[in-house]
Design an enzyme around this catalytic site. Structure first.
Site, mmCIF file in Angstrom:
data_model
loop_
_atom_site.group_PDB
_atom_site.id
_atom_site.type_symbol
_atom_site.label_atom_id
_atom_site.label_comp_id
_atom_site.label_asym_id
_atom_site.label_seq_id
_atom_site.Cartn_x
_atom_site.Cartn_y
_atom_site.Cartn_z
ATOM 1 N N CYS A 253 -3.334 41.635 60.789
ATOM 2 C CA CYS A 253 -2.206 41.076 61.554
ATOM 3 C C CYS A 253 -0.906 41.219 60.770
ATOM 4 C CB CYS A 253 -2.432 39.594 61.857
ATOM 5 S SG CYS A 253 -3.843 39.241 62.914
ATOM 6 N N CYS B 176 -5.374 36.549 58.755
ATOM 7 C CA CYS B 176 -5.746 37.894 59.211
ATOM 8 C C CYS B 176 -4.898 38.956 58.510
ATOM 9 C CB CYS B 176 -5.565 37.968 60.730
ATOM 10 S SG CYS B 176 -5.702 39.628 61.414
#
Length: 299
Positions: free
Chosen positions: A45, A42
Site C-alpha cells: 500500500c 501494508c
C-alpha cells in the site's frame, strides 16, 4: 467534496463513514473518483499510494483520489467486499465501475486512470455547466443561470450546488417566496451543505431587505437630511439592495464604515459581508466593493 488532486498539489482526502457519501458517491457524479483501500501495516500500500497520487495528479483534475484506511473503516471495506489491500476502485456517477487489487506497475495505473477519466463525460458536462451558471449569475443574468443550473440537475439530480444555484436565481429574479418555498422543503442533509447554507442565508437577507423596500424614499431623505445618521444609512442600504441597486447599497455601507468604522459592533461591515455572500465573490459589484473596503480598513 470538491478537492481535486491536481499536479500533486493536494493530498488525497481521507474517507470515513461520515464523509463517504459526500466524498465518493456525490463527488463522483461530477468527477470520476479513485478510491484506494489501504492499511498502515501494508507494505505494498505504501508503495502503491505515491504512484496513484502521481498518476491522478497528472490527469489535471479529470480524476480525483481518496483513501480509506480499512483498520479504521471496516464497515466500508465490508460493504465494498474488499478482500485484501491494496485494493482500488474507480467510481463514476456514484457507482463503482472498475477496480483492481494488489500492486500494479505505473503503466497499468495510467491506463486505469485514463479509462476512468474517459468515463466522466456527464460529470464533466455538469461541472462545466455549473461553472457557466455561476458566471451568468455573477454577471446579472439569472434567467440563463437558472437554465444551466436546471441542466446540471437533469444530469445529477442530487447536486446540492445546482439546487442552491436555483434558489439564488429565484432571489435574483425577485421571487423570494419561491426561493423560500424550495428551502422549506429541504431535509437536514441538504441544508447542512455549505452551498445550501449560503443560499439559505441569501434568502434570509432578501426577506430582510424586502421588508425595507417600501422605505426607500424615506431612508434616502433621512440620509440626505443627516449624512451622519448611520442607522438611516443602514436602512437605506437594505432598501437599495431590495430593489436591486446593489452597488449603491454597498456604497452606503462603505460610507458608513468611513464615517465610523466600529458603529454598533461593526454593523455596516457585517451587513456588507452578507451582501458579498449573497451576490457571490465573482460579482463585479462585489469585487469593486471588496477593493474599496480593503482601502478603508488598511488605510
Amino acid at each position: 467534496m470538491d478537492q481535486l488532486i491536481a499536479g500533486g498539489a493536494s493530498a488525497p482526502v481521507d474517507v470515513t463513514m461520515d464523509n463517504f457519501m459526500a466524498e465518493v458517491i456525490e463527488a463522483s457524479a461530477t468527477t470520476p473518483t479513485l478510491v484506494q483501500f489501504w492499511a498502515p501495516w501494508c507494505g505494498p500500500c505504501k508503495q502503491l499510494g505515491p504512484v496513484l497520487e502521481k498518476v491522478v495528479g497528472a490527469s489535471g483534475g479529470k480524476v480525483r483520489m481518496v483513501k480509506v484506511n480499512i483498520d479504521d473503516n471496516a464497515q466500508i471495506a465490508q460493504q465494498m467486499r474488499v478482500q485484501s489491500v491494496p485494493t482500488v476502485y474507480g467510481f463514476v456517477d456514484g457507482k463503482p465501475v472498475d477496480g483492481f487489487a494488489g500492486a500494479q506497475p505505473e503503466s497499468a495505473i495510467s491506463q486505469f486512470v485514463d479509462k476512468l477519466a474517459g468515463m466522466g463525460g456527464a460529470g464533466a458536462d455538469a461541472a462545466a455547466l455549473l461553472e457557466a451558471a455561476e458566471a451568468a449569475l455573477a454577471e446579472g443574468d439569472p434567467d440563463t443561470a437558472m437554465m444551466q443550473f436546471q441542466q446540471v440537475m437533469s444530469i445529477t439530480p442530487e447536486s446540492v450546488p445546482a439546487l442552491a444555484g436555483v434558489v439564488r436565481c429565484l432571489i435574483a429574479s425577485g421571487d423570494i417566496a419561491g426561493a423560500r418555498e424550495v428551502v422549506d422543503q429541504l431535509n437536514d442533509e441538504f441544508l447542512s451543505d455549505p452551498a445550501m447554507k449560503t443560499a439559505v442565508a441569501a434568502v434570509e437577507l432578501a426577506e430582510k431587505a424586502a421588508s425595507s423596500a417600501g422605505e426607500l424614499d424615506a431612508a434616502r431623505a433621512a440620509v440626505e437630511a443627516d449624512p451622519a445618521d448611520l442607522a438611516a444609512r443602514q436602512d437605506y442600504a437594505l432598501a437599495l439592495f431590495a430593489v436591486g441597486q446593489n452597488a449603491e447599497a454597498m456604497d452606503q455601507l462603505l460610507e458608513s464604515i468611513r464615517i465610523e468604522r466600529g458603529w454598533r459592533d461593526d454593523a455596516a461591515r457585517l451587513q456588507l459581508l452578507e451582501f458579498f455572500s449573497s451576490l457571490g465573490a465573482a460579482n463585479p459589484d462585489v469585487i469593486t466593493a471588496r477593493r474599496k473596503l480593503s482601502t478603508l480598513l488598511f488605510s
